[in-house]
Design a protein around this motif. Structure first.
Motif, PDB file in Angstrom:
ATOM      1  N   GLU A 174       0.734  -1.258   0.081  1.00  0.00           N
ATOM      2  CA  GLU A 174       0.211   0.072  -0.010  1.00  0.00           C
ATOM      3  C   GLU A 174       0.717   1.254  -0.109  1.00  0.00           C
ATOM      4  OE1 GLU A 174      -3.619  -1.822   2.622  1.00  0.00           O
ATOM      5  OE2 GLU A 174      -2.377  -0.427   3.671  1.00  0.00           O
ATOM      6  N   ILE A 208       5.446   3.410   2.184  1.00  0.00           N
ATOM      7  CA  ILE A 208       4.993   1.921   1.728  1.00  0.00           C
ATOM      8  C   ILE A 208       4.704   1.169   2.836  1.00  0.00           C
ATOM      9  CG2 ILE A 208       5.421   0.341   0.039  1.00  0.00           C
ATOM     10  CD1 ILE A 208       7.252   2.192  -1.605  1.00  0.00           C
ATOM     11  N   THR A 209       3.605   0.526   2.686  1.00  0.00           N
ATOM     12  CA  THR A 209       3.593  -0.496   3.788  1.00  0.00           C
ATOM     13  C   THR A 209       3.345  -1.785   3.043  1.00  0.00           C
ATOM     14  OG1 THR A 209       1.986   1.011   4.936  1.00  0.00           O
ATOM     15  CG2 THR A 209       1.864  -1.204   5.774  1.00  0.00           C
ATOM     16  N   VAL A 210       4.027  -2.893   3.531  1.00  0.00           N
ATOM     17  CA  VAL A 210       4.105  -4.192   2.715  1.00  0.00           C
ATOM     18  C   VAL A 210       3.410  -5.351   3.562  1.00  0.00           C
ATOM     19  CG1 VAL A 210       5.795  -5.677   1.738  1.00  0.00           C
ATOM     20  CG2 VAL A 210       6.467  -3.385   1.828  1.00  0.00           C
ATOM     21  N   LEU A 226       1.235  -8.341   7.815  1.00  0.00           N
ATOM     22  CA  LEU A 226       2.012  -7.105   7.944  1.00  0.00           C
ATOM     23  C   LEU A 226       3.770  -7.252   8.040  1.00  0.00           C
ATOM     24  CD1 LEU A 226       1.920  -3.804   7.599  1.00  0.00           C
ATOM     25  CD2 LEU A 226       1.855  -3.940  10.284  1.00  0.00           C
ATOM     26  N   ILE A 227       4.334  -6.963   7.054  1.00  0.00           N
ATOM     27  CA  ILE A 227       5.736  -7.071   7.273  1.00  0.00           C
ATOM     28  C   ILE A 227       6.645  -5.978   7.390  1.00  0.00           C
ATOM     29  CG2 ILE A 227       5.588  -9.418   6.755  1.00  0.00           C
ATOM     30  CD1 ILE A 227       7.084  -8.679   3.880  1.00  0.00           C
ATOM     31  N   TYR A 228       6.231  -4.974   6.772  1.00  0.00           N
ATOM     32  CA  TYR A 228       6.864  -3.692   6.886  1.00  0.00           C
ATOM     33  C   TYR A 228       5.957  -2.330   6.906  1.00  0.00           C
ATOM     34  CZ  TYR A 228      10.663  -0.184   5.893  1.00  0.00           C
ATOM     35  OH  TYR A 228      11.534   0.590   5.999  1.00  0.00           O
ATOM     36  N   LYS A 229       6.235  -1.484   7.798  1.00  0.00           N
ATOM     37  CA  LYS A 229       5.675  -0.211   7.945  1.00  0.00           C
ATOM     38  C   LYS A 229       6.369   0.689   8.214  1.00  0.00           C
ATOM     39  CE  LYS A 229       2.786  -0.796  12.455  1.00  0.00           C
ATOM     40  NZ  LYS A 229       3.606  -0.316  13.347  1.00  0.00           N
TER      41      LYS A 229
END
Lengths: 74, 351, 253
Positions: free
Chosen positions: A8, A67-69, C7-10
């Motif tokens: 996102e 960016i969120t992954v 969720l793995i990265y924020k």
């Protein structure tokens, strides 16, 4: 079998620097050149979700932490 | 317990700082005040203050900034050329509203000048030597005892107003030895919720800055400072009067010159001339109203400012007197301390 | 979040949500993010105190959710010294650009390193004065055009670019020096690792830690962010090589 993911990207936080796009190994990101955010900047978006491998390269290189992954649970 | 000792001015002020709860000292050696850092270096193992001999006065004053911002009771001392280097930091300290104590043991200038006593840094001290609209509180000690007393007062005022406070001493007071009563050490418990000590979950992050890029914000900060300076002016003026009640001649002098002038007043009285001494103790805020009141007295004929410079405080005396009476000046330059006799003769010549 | 995904990265919580003022593609933002990721991961928000410089990152405190002090131009090392000496159990960093650290504040930098002040320098070397509009920096490359070296930097009159990482690694009490960059995801990850290592060494009290980031300035270099990455590879890295210049001896670590 590469992992599967999606990202996102915050439209308003993105400044359109394009660094995520050029560092995406699967070319699943692109700059939206036909639209701008409220700052008048083109923003990056996930153009082909199927290709995303949740490698996080885009999020790591993104200067603005836009960016969120997410990764598909195996 | 209080202690009576024979001490050099510089050493007495260093001992006073320790007793006032000093937590950090940052300085660079310069004559005639190097005894301060030397004394603190010798005493360091017995106490838990931080002592750094910085690479320059520029670094010293910025270490002062950082440590004051971290909530500590801190001081630096220097002499004229070093004080000039510190002006950048002092402007920042004043705008950020950080409490600290600065001491300038003044020597003769301009330039590299001389190492002898002078009052040539009066303008720099009281008019704000750095950029922008600000004031620091300036105390003018005239004895070794006051080097001690003013250090305590300076730390107290610095914390009270979150503002730098300075002692404007001179090479003679720094170097001379006198009997001094050292007060009992006071425990120092800082209460500085604004300090940058690490953001805990119960509060927002603390930011210490003098940068307000929006003009409206910068004006707001300036108005806040001005409001504070007004309060200081209302509450903290100190001065001393000697034989002024019936005086026809008002001698105005601060620091070392006030002691010389006191003797000159005595010489005058002995020869039947009605002289009195007005001594500002706080040089900023300056006792303008008090001098103005004296100027309105019918018996007062003129004022004369005695200084070890080319005539600096005399401008403030003129501001206070505001044309009501003549204001004269006598001074020696280059590190020369005037004698009571020549001071008396200079005053007499204006009659 | 979509079903079946995790969720793995924020964005780290310690990086405030305010939009950063930096130009698109500027590594200042990347380093801010990495710094705050380290603070979040090490759970040291309550113990971290930063010092901002004068330069483009003068407003760093608007984005970093830790206690911060704004220093006068070049004096960040002296300010950080004052903080760290008063609060030795805190993690203190100075965040400085090339004008700040290697020109106006050279003396403060050198002497803090010589004393082995136990804080971390984060040095953003982009070879130009970005905030004031693209003037020559002490780290501007030979021949590089800026507004004050319009015909290219001439070593005969302006000297050669200062190699700070190499210089400070000569000091005995400097514990750790690494030059990193953020031009690729791999290098950006290395930057984060370097910051973490520096903070860990600082917590062990090993001495000064110094991270130089070979950074970019697309606006000042008058190129796109992508072109700035090429300039880094072709011109900057050959003169300012990436890598570890000094590390604590293994037995100490």
């Amino acid at each position: 079998m590469p992992q599967k993911g999606y990202v996102e990207i915050s439209v308003e936080v993105c400044k359109g620097c394009n660094l995520c796009v050029i560092h995406c190994p699967t070319e699943c990101l692109a700059l939206n050149t036909s639209d701008t955010n409220s700052y008048g900047l083109h923003y990056a978006y996930l153009v082909d979700e199927d290709k995303c491998i949740a490698c996080q390269n885009c999020a790591v290189i993104c200067p603005d932490a836009a960016i969120t992954v997410y990764k598909k649970v195996a | 317990m209080a202690e009576i000792k024979l001490m050099k001015g510089n050493e007495a002020l260093a001992e006073a700082a320790i007793r006032a709860g000093l937590q950090g000292y940052f300085g660079y050696p310069i004559t005639p005040q190097s005894e301060v850092i030397e004394y603190l270096a010798v005493q360091e193992p017995k106490h838990d203050y931080v002592l750094i001999q910085a690479e320059s006065e520029l670094a010293a004053v910025n270490m002062l900034y950082g440590s004051s911002g971290a909530g500590a009771r801190v001081m630096t001392t220097t002499s004229s050329p070093g004080f000039t280097l510190m002006q950048e930091g002092i402007s920042y300290l004043a705008c950020t509203e950080l409490p600290c104590v600065l001491v300038n043991v003044v020597r003769g200038g301009p330039g590299l000048g001389t190492i002898q006593a002078s009052q040539g840094d009066y303008f720099q001290a009281v008019k704000g030597g750095g950029h922008g609209d600000y004031h620091i509180i300036v105390l003018g000690p005239n004895s070794v005892q006051e080097m001690v007393d003013h250090i305590f007062l300076a730390f107290e005022l610095a914390d009270k107003y979150c503002n730098p406070v300075m002692l404007l001493a001179d090479g003679a007071i720094g170097q001379m030895m006198e009997k001094v009563t050292l007060p009992e050490p006071i425990p120092y418990k800082p209460n500085k919720p604004w300090a940058t000590t690490g953001k805990t979950p119960d509060r927002k992050r603390n930011i210490l800055t003098s940068l307000f890029i929006e003009s409206e914000e910068m004006e707001k900060r300036n108005l806040r400072l001005q409001e504070k300076f007004k309060k200081i002016t209302q509450n903290e003026i100190q001065y001393e009067e000697y034989q002024t009640d019936d005086a026809e001649i008002i001698v105005v002098a601060f620091g070392l010159c006030s002691r010389i002038s006191k003797r000159a007043v005595d010489i005058g009285r002995e020869s039947g001339i009605k002289m009195g001494l007005f001594r500002p103790i706080t040089l900023w805020p300056f006792p303008l109203k008090q001098l103005e009141e004296i100027a309105s007295r019918k018996n007062v004929k003129f004022f004369i400012s005695i200084e070890m410079n080319a005539g600096q405080m005399v401008e403030d005396v003129k501001l206070a007197v505001c044309g009501k009476k003549p204001v004269h000046f006598f001074g020696r330059l280059g590190g020369i301390v005037p004698t009571p006799d020549e001071t008396f003769n200079a005053i007499k010549s204006k009659i | 979040m979509k079903k079946g995904y995790e969720l793995i990265y924020k964005r780290p919580k310690t990086l405030l949500s305010k939009r950063m003022h930096y130009c698109p593609g500027c590594f200042h933002s990347t380093v801010h993010k990495m710094l705050m990721e380290v603070v979040e991961e090490m759970d040291i928000q309550e113990k971290t105190i930063g010092v901002c410089p004068v330069g483009c990152s003068v407003f760093a405190y608007d984005y970093l959710d830790v206690d911060m002090q704004e220093a006068a131009h070049g004096r960040a090392a002296a300010v950080a010294t004052g903080i760290k000496r008063m609060l030795p159990d805190r993690i203190v960093f100075s965040y400085q650009g090339d004008g700040d650290l290697a020109a106006i504040g050279t003396a403060e930098t050198i002497h803090a390193c010589n004393r082995g002040e136990n804080f971390t320098f984060i040095f953003i070397n982009n070879g130009i004065y970005g905030m004031t509009g693209g003037q020559m920096a002490p780290t501007t490359l030979e021949g590089q055009k800026t507004t004050t070296s319009p015909y290219g930097r001439k070593p005969d009159t302006a000297g050669m670019p200062i190699k700070m990482a190499e210089i400070v690694s000569l000091f005995e009490r400097v514990a750790y020096v690494e030059r990193v960059s953020c031009n690729t995801p791999a290098n950006a990850r290395k930057t984060k690792r370097a910051i973490r290592k520096a903070f860990e060494f600082q917590m062990q009290g090993l001495g000064t830690t110094f991270i130089e980031v070979a950074s970019n300035c697309p606006s000042g270099w008058k190129c796109t962010p992508e072109e700035s990455l090429n300039w880094l590879k072709e011109h900057v890295f050959p003169y300012f090589p990436l890598g570890v210049f000094k590390e604590p001896a293994k037995e100490k670590v």
